[in-house]
Design a protein around this motif. Structure first.
Motif, mmCIF file in Angstrom:
data_model
loop_
_atom_site.group_PDB
_atom_site.id
_atom_site.type_symbol
_atom_site.label_atom_id
_atom_site.label_comp_id
_atom_site.label_asym_id
_atom_site.label_seq_id
_atom_site.Cartn_x
_atom_site.Cartn_y
_atom_site.Cartn_z
ATOM 1 N N LEU A 15 71.665 -9.887 9.117
ATOM 2 C CA LEU A 15 71.532 -9.759 10.053
ATOM 3 C C LEU A 15 69.303 -10.343 10.834
ATOM 4 O O LEU A 15 69.200 -9.795 11.835
ATOM 5 N N LEU A 16 68.931 -10.673 9.355
ATOM 6 C CA LEU A 16 67.763 -11.627 9.196
ATOM 7 C C LEU A 16 67.989 -13.177 9.862
ATOM 8 O O LEU A 16 68.668 -13.394 9.160
ATOM 9 N N GLU A 17 67.212 -13.805 9.947
ATOM 10 C CA GLU A 17 67.126 -14.678 10.511
ATOM 11 C C GLU A 17 64.817 -14.857 10.771
ATOM 12 O O GLU A 17 64.577 -14.797 11.069
ATOM 13 N N MET A 18 65.141 -16.318 9.969
ATOM 14 C CA MET A 18 63.589 -17.249 10.649
ATOM 15 C C MET A 18 63.297 -17.622 12.203
ATOM 16 O O MET A 18 63.833 -18.044 12.810
ATOM 17 N N SER A 19 62.435 -16.933 12.203
ATOM 18 C CA SER A 19 62.116 -16.832 13.994
ATOM 19 C C SER A 19 61.469 -17.937 14.149
ATOM 20 O O SER A 19 61.105 -19.176 13.202
ATOM 21 N N VAL A 73 53.696 -19.945 9.319
ATOM 22 C CA VAL A 73 55.326 -20.000 8.466
ATOM 23 C C VAL A 73 55.931 -19.597 9.475
ATOM 24 O O VAL A 73 55.362 -18.526 9.938
ATOM 25 N N HIS A 74 57.453 -19.657 8.830
ATOM 26 C CA HIS A 74 58.562 -18.910 9.992
ATOM 27 C C HIS A 74 58.495 -17.431 9.589
ATOM 28 O O HIS A 74 58.048 -17.784 8.666
ATOM 29 N N TYR A 75 58.362 -16.467 10.061
ATOM 30 C CA TYR A 75 59.061 -14.845 9.189
ATOM 31 C C TYR A 75 60.067 -14.541 9.780
ATOM 32 O O TYR A 75 61.049 -15.298 11.335
ATOM 33 N N PRO A 76 60.630 -13.903 9.134
ATOM 34 C CA PRO A 76 62.315 -13.580 9.068
ATOM 35 C C PRO A 76 62.518 -12.393 10.593
ATOM 36 O O PRO A 76 60.889 -11.748 10.800
ATOM 37 N N VAL A 77 63.501 -12.478 11.973
ATOM 38 C CA VAL A 77 63.253 -11.144 13.096
ATOM 39 C C VAL A 77 64.435 -10.763 12.364
ATOM 40 O O VAL A 77 65.475 -11.339 11.973
#
Length: 70
Positions: A27-31, A39-43
């Motif tokens: 369910l998580l992916e990098m924004s 840095v890109h963070y998970p959403v």
């Protein structure tokens, strides 16, 4: 079955991606956006499918994820 949603402290995240690999439901992916550190963070891509397992929060070395249970 339990349900909940991940609450991500975006500014604490260093973008390691360990939480993404830990999620059994994928369910998580990098924004596409970045935080103040650049840095890109998970959403979460579908909060309705979160089973509140806490695997993502447990794997986070920066304690940037909490699970809000329903």
């Amino acid at each position: 079955m339990a349900s909940g949603r991940p609450v991500i402290a975006v500014e604490k995240c260093k973008g390691c991606g360990l939480c993404i690999r830990a999620c059994p439901k994928s369910l998580l992916e990098m924004s596409k956006q970045t935080n103040g550190q650049g840095v890109h963070y998970p959403v979460c891509n579908d909060e309705s499918k979160c089973i509140a397992c806490t695997f993502c929060a447990t794997m986070c070395p920066d304690v940037a994820i909490e699970i809000e249970k329903d």
